[in-house]
Design a protein around this motif. Sequence first.
Motif, PDB file in Angstrom:
ATOM      1  N   VAL A 137     -20.656   2.295  37.273  1.00 38.56           N
ATOM      2  CA  VAL A 137     -19.558   2.093  36.328  1.00 38.56           C
ATOM      3  C   VAL A 137     -18.281   1.894  37.127  1.00 38.56           C
ATOM      4  CG1 VAL A 137     -18.301   3.024  34.358  1.00 38.56           C
ATOM      5  CG2 VAL A 137     -20.728   3.576  34.662  1.00 38.56           C
ATOM      6  N   ASN A 138     -17.603   0.785  36.900  1.00 37.66           N
ATOM      7  CA  ASN A 138     -16.361   0.478  37.595  1.00 37.66           C
ATOM      8  C   ASN A 138     -15.186   0.605  36.636  1.00 37.66           C
ATOM      9  OD1 ASN A 138     -17.605  -0.459  40.174  1.00 37.66           O
ATOM     10  ND2 ASN A 138     -18.441  -2.056  38.849  1.00 37.66           N
ATOM     11  N   GLY A 139     -14.064   1.130  37.131  1.00 34.06           N
ATOM     12  CA  GLY A 139     -12.888   1.299  36.292  1.00 34.06           C
ATOM     13  C   GLY A 139     -11.833   2.131  36.988  1.00 34.06           C
ATOM     14  N   THR A 140     -11.102   2.934  36.224  1.00 36.27           N
ATOM     15  CA  THR A 140     -10.044   3.786  36.766  1.00 36.27           C
ATOM     16  C   THR A 140     -10.034   5.125  36.034  1.00 36.27           C
ATOM     17  OG1 THR A 140      -8.411   2.851  35.232  1.00 36.27           O
ATOM     18  CG2 THR A 140      -8.566   1.844  37.427  1.00 36.27           C
ATOM     19  N   GLY A 141      -9.435   6.131  36.676  1.00 34.81           N
ATOM     20  CA  GLY A 141      -9.230   7.428  36.042  1.00 34.81           C
ATOM     21  C   GLY A 141     -10.457   8.304  35.963  1.00 34.81           C
ATOM     22  N   PHE A 142     -11.448   8.097  36.841  1.00 35.67           N
ATOM     23  CA  PHE A 142     -12.655   8.918  36.822  1.00 35.67           C
ATOM     24  C   PHE A 142     -12.421  10.175  37.655  1.00 35.67           C
ATOM     25  CE2 PHE A 142     -14.849   4.555  36.705  1.00 35.67           C
ATOM     26  CZ  PHE A 142     -14.690   4.480  35.325  1.00 35.67           C
ATOM     27  N   LEU A 143     -12.616  11.335  37.039  1.00 35.56           N
ATOM     28  CA  LEU A 143     -12.462  12.607  37.739  1.00 35.56           C
ATOM     29  C   LEU A 143     -13.763  12.994  38.438  1.00 35.56           C
ATOM     30  CD1 LEU A 143     -10.487  14.673  35.080  1.00 35.56           C
ATOM     31  CD2 LEU A 143      -9.589  13.349  36.997  1.00 35.56           C
ATOM     32  N   PRO A 144     -13.701  13.898  39.438  1.00 34.30           N
ATOM     33  CA  PRO A 144     -14.931  14.314  40.135  1.00 34.30           C
ATOM     34  C   PRO A 144     -15.996  14.865  39.189  1.00 34.30           C
ATOM     35  CG  PRO A 144     -13.007  15.006  41.368  1.00 34.30           C
ATOM     36  CD  PRO A 144     -12.494  14.464  40.078  1.00 34.30           C
ATOM     37  N   ALA A 145     -15.581  15.638  38.171  1.00 30.43           N
ATOM     38  CA  ALA A 145     -16.549  16.193  37.212  1.00 30.43           C
ATOM     39  C   ALA A 145     -16.674  15.251  36.025  1.00 30.43           C
ATOM     40  CB  ALA A 145     -16.118  17.584  36.762  1.00 30.43           C
ATOM     41  N   THR A 146     -17.356  14.137  36.245  1.00 32.76           N
ATOM     42  CA  THR A 146     -17.528  13.101  35.223  1.00 32.76           C
ATOM     43  C   THR A 146     -18.998  12.976  34.864  1.00 32.76           C
ATOM     44  OG1 THR A 146     -15.568  11.814  35.829  1.00 32.76           O
ATOM     45  CG2 THR A 146     -17.356  10.612  34.787  1.00 32.76           C
ATOM     46  N   THR A 147     -19.286  12.788  33.581  1.00 33.89           N
ATOM     47  CA  THR A 147     -20.647  12.504  33.135  1.00 33.89           C
ATOM     48  C   THR A 147     -20.651  11.163  32.416  1.00 33.89           C
ATOM     49  OG1 THR A 147     -20.316  13.688  31.057  1.00 33.89           O
ATOM     50  CG2 THR A 147     -21.256  14.936  32.894  1.00 33.89           C
ATOM     51  N   VAL A 148     -21.824  10.541  32.398  1.00 39.71           N
ATOM     52  CA  VAL A 148     -21.995   9.258  31.715  1.00 39.71           C
ATOM     53  C   VAL A 148     -23.093   9.417  30.679  1.00 39.71           C
ATOM     54  CG1 VAL A 148     -22.513   6.813  31.993  1.00 39.71           C
ATOM     55  CG2 VAL A 148     -21.281   8.027  33.800  1.00 39.71           C
ATOM     56  N   GLY A 149     -22.829   8.976  29.472  1.00 36.19           N
ATOM     57  CA  GLY A 149     -23.807   9.074  28.397  1.00 36.19           C
ATOM     58  C   GLY A 149     -24.202   7.713  27.875  1.00 36.19           C
ATOM     59  N   LEU A 150     -25.444   7.607  27.415  1.00 36.45           N
ATOM     60  CA  LEU A 150     -25.932   6.404  26.750  1.00 36.45           C
ATOM     61  C   LEU A 150     -26.089   6.733  25.271  1.00 36.45           C
ATOM     62  CD1 LEU A 150     -28.642   5.211  29.314  1.00 36.45           C
ATOM     63  CD2 LEU A 150     -26.239   4.544  29.178  1.00 36.45           C
ATOM     64  N   GLU A 151     -25.353   6.029  24.415  1.00 42.19           N
ATOM     65  CA  GLU A 151     -25.335   6.332  22.991  1.00 42.19           C
ATOM     66  C   GLU A 151     -25.703   5.096  22.180  1.00 42.19           C
ATOM     67  OE1 GLU A 151     -21.528   7.896  21.967  1.00 42.19           O
ATOM     68  OE2 GLU A 151     -21.605   9.538  23.441  1.00 42.19           O
ATOM     69  N   ALA A 152     -26.560   5.286  21.186  1.00 42.06           N
ATOM     70  CA  ALA A 152     -26.958   4.214  20.279  1.00 42.06           C
ATOM     71  C   ALA A 152     -27.137   4.798  18.883  1.00 42.06           C
ATOM     72  CB  ALA A 152     -28.248   3.547  20.752  1.00 42.06           C
ATOM     73  N   THR A 153     -26.779   4.037  17.878  1.00 44.63           N
ATOM     74  CA  THR A 153     -26.861   4.504  16.497  1.00 44.63           C
ATOM     75  C   THR A 153     -28.301   4.850  16.124  1.00 44.63           C
ATOM     76  OG1 THR A 153     -24.981   3.115  15.892  1.00 44.63           O
ATOM     77  CG2 THR A 153     -26.363   3.923  14.105  1.00 44.63           C
ATOM     78  N   GLY A 154     -28.511   6.037  15.609  1.00 47.81           N
ATOM     79  CA  GLY A 154     -29.822   6.468  15.170  1.00 47.81           C
ATOM     80  C   GLY A 154     -30.745   6.936  16.270  1.00 47.81           C
ATOM     81  N   LEU A 155     -30.282   6.939  17.513  1.00 46.31           N
ATOM     82  CA  LEU A 155     -31.106   7.352  18.654  1.00 46.31           C
ATOM     83  C   LEU A 155     -30.444   8.517  19.369  1.00 46.31           C
ATOM     84  CD1 LEU A 155     -32.069   3.845  20.079  1.00 46.31           C
ATOM     85  CD2 LEU A 155     -33.474   5.323  18.637  1.00 46.31           C
ATOM     86  N   ALA A 156     -31.253   9.307  20.044  1.00 48.38           N
ATOM     87  CA  ALA A 156     -30.730  10.454  20.781  1.00 48.38           C
ATOM     88  C   ALA A 156     -29.876   9.987  21.955  1.00 48.38           C
ATOM     89  CB  ALA A 156     -31.883  11.330  21.276  1.00 48.38           C
ATOM     90  N   THR A 157     -28.800  10.706  22.208  1.00 50.98           N
ATOM     91  CA  THR A 157     -27.928  10.402  23.342  1.00 50.98           C
ATOM     92  C   THR A 157     -28.575  10.887  24.632  1.00 50.98           C
ATOM     93  OG1 THR A 157     -25.923  10.527  22.007  1.00 50.98           O
ATOM     94  CG2 THR A 157     -25.669  10.838  24.378  1.00 50.98           C
ATOM     95  N   LEU A 158     -28.536  10.053  25.649  1.00 48.79           N
ATOM     96  CA  LEU A 158     -29.076  10.413  26.959  1.00 48.79           C
ATOM     97  C   LEU A 158     -27.916  10.601  27.923  1.00 48.79           C
ATOM     98  CD1 LEU A 158     -31.737  10.776  28.588  1.00 48.79           C
ATOM     99  CD2 LEU A 158     -31.494   8.387  29.291  1.00 48.79           C
ATOM    100  N   THR A 159     -27.844  11.789  28.547  1.00 45.66           N
ATOM    101  CA  THR A 159     -26.769  12.108  29.491  1.00 45.66           C
ATOM    102  C   THR A 159     -27.277  11.957  30.919  1.00 45.66           C
ATOM    103  OG1 THR A 159     -25.821  13.671  27.917  1.00 45.66           O
ATOM    104  CG2 THR A 159     -25.101  13.860  30.199  1.00 45.66           C
ATOM    105  N   SER A 160     -26.428  11.457  31.789  1.00 47.19           N
ATOM    106  CA  SER A 160     -26.802  11.248  33.183  1.00 47.19           C
ATOM    107  C   SER A 160     -27.273  12.540  33.824  1.00 47.19           C
ATOM    108  CB  SER A 160     -25.623  10.672  33.969  1.00 47.19           C
ATOM    109  OG  SER A 160     -24.472  11.500  33.825  1.00 47.19           O
ATOM    110  N   SER A 161     -28.344  12.439  34.610  1.00 48.28           N
ATOM    111  CA  SER A 161     -28.850  13.614  35.322  1.00 48.28           C
ATOM    112  C   SER A 161     -28.007  13.926  36.542  1.00 48.28           C
ATOM    113  CB  SER A 161     -30.309  13.386  35.726  1.00 48.28           C
ATOM    114  OG  SER A 161     -30.429  12.215  36.526  1.00 48.28           O
ATOM    115  N   SER A 162     -27.341  12.919  37.089  1.00 49.77           N
ATOM    116  CA  SER A 162     -26.435  13.140  38.210  1.00 49.77           C
ATOM    117  C   SER A 162     -25.410  12.018  38.240  1.00 49.77           C
ATOM    118  CB  SER A 162     -27.191  13.195  39.549  1.00 49.77           C
ATOM    119  OG  SER A 162     -27.774  11.935  39.846  1.00 49.77           O
ATOM    120  N   THR A 163     -24.228  12.331  38.752  1.00 54.37           N
ATOM    121  CA  THR A 163     -23.182  11.326  38.927  1.00 54.37           C
ATOM    122  C   THR A 163     -22.508  11.538  40.270  1.00 54.37           C
ATOM    123  OG1 THR A 163     -21.563  12.723  37.789  1.00 54.37           O
ATOM    124  CG2 THR A 163     -22.686  11.044  36.469  1.00 54.37           C
ATOM    125  N   MET A 164     -22.004  10.440  40.826  1.00 51.83           N
ATOM    126  CA  MET A 164     -21.229  10.505  42.064  1.00 51.83           C
ATOM    127  C   MET A 164     -20.003   9.622  41.892  1.00 51.83           C
ATOM    128  SD  MET A 164     -22.377   9.671  45.998  1.00 51.83           S
ATOM    129  CE  MET A 164     -23.600  10.973  45.925  1.00 51.83           C
TER     130      MET A 164
END
Length: 348
Positions: free
Chosen positions: A170-197
Amino acid sequence: TELQPPHIALDRKQDLAGASASGKAEHHAATFAGGLAAVLRPTLTTVAPDLVCDAQGNPTMTLTGTGFLASATLAPSVTVGSQTFAPKAVTGCAAVPGTLTEGAVTSCTSITFVIPIGTLPEGDSPVVVANPLPADCASIEDVKLRVDTPPVVASVVPASLCASGGSITVNGTGFLPATTVGLEATGLATLTSSSTMVNAPGTQVAATFGGGTTVGSLYDVVVSSDDGRTDAPPHKQVTIVPGPIAFFADPEVVFNRVNTRVTVHATTLTLPLPDTAGRYIHVAGGSDGTTATATYERAMILTPPEVPSMDIDDLTPAATGLDRGTCCRGRSPRTFRNGIKRGSATAT
């Protein structure tokens, strides 16, 4: 002598004065049981959380310390930068002894208050607690609250993710060290990243996911910080595609001084593979420290952990469809067996 009703006093003396029969002012020493409460200034220990984003919500803050004075009609005030806030609740209280004009007064250890959305500027702001009159002293401790803007996502690569899991950047700005990334879709369970760097400038997040997504679905990529910030919609998206699942490798252990054929047993392999699907291994050479590099002009079937599923030296053109390539067995040029004559090998 007639004395005024007692009040709360904070770090200051009360002068009890009256008048004699002759009209001259006189000062008298007197003791009033429970008539005067002398208290220390409030002390502020922490503010939690100490990092917020008020651009996307109304964060509730908690202050801890000592000497926060409150009564049924009076309460301390909280100043953050140039903005003053009224407490939502004052807790952890104990009664201040005495019969006071202000009524029953308590000394407390915790204050909660709410910061309305968009109130504070970005950056660090000092936090100060001031008690009500007449004991209106304020805290002097160096306690700060940091306000950050939401993260901004510019792009996500690749634009697809295997249903069995994988990684995205993921490219952008303003990402803090303690950041998580989630995958969200309507009607489906959200999947959270197992690890981030997150890189040092906070402009890139490498996120790894396990399985659990639905093939063919389009998921929003939502970046969240530990202070509750998320990137604003519309979010970047990834498409979930079938992917290979590796069961095991045979052998599981190899010696790095010899060429070893490794077979990776996997499923969901789709042919033909793109040219970018092949990743090649650098194999240590002889005792003189030379290194041989295997390269192929057509991608072989590869599965994690990035080792070939077959050895080109033992295959026929009819079985593989490989028509040319280079191989690195040894330090002198040679040709492939089984009639593949267009390849050669060199050592680097």
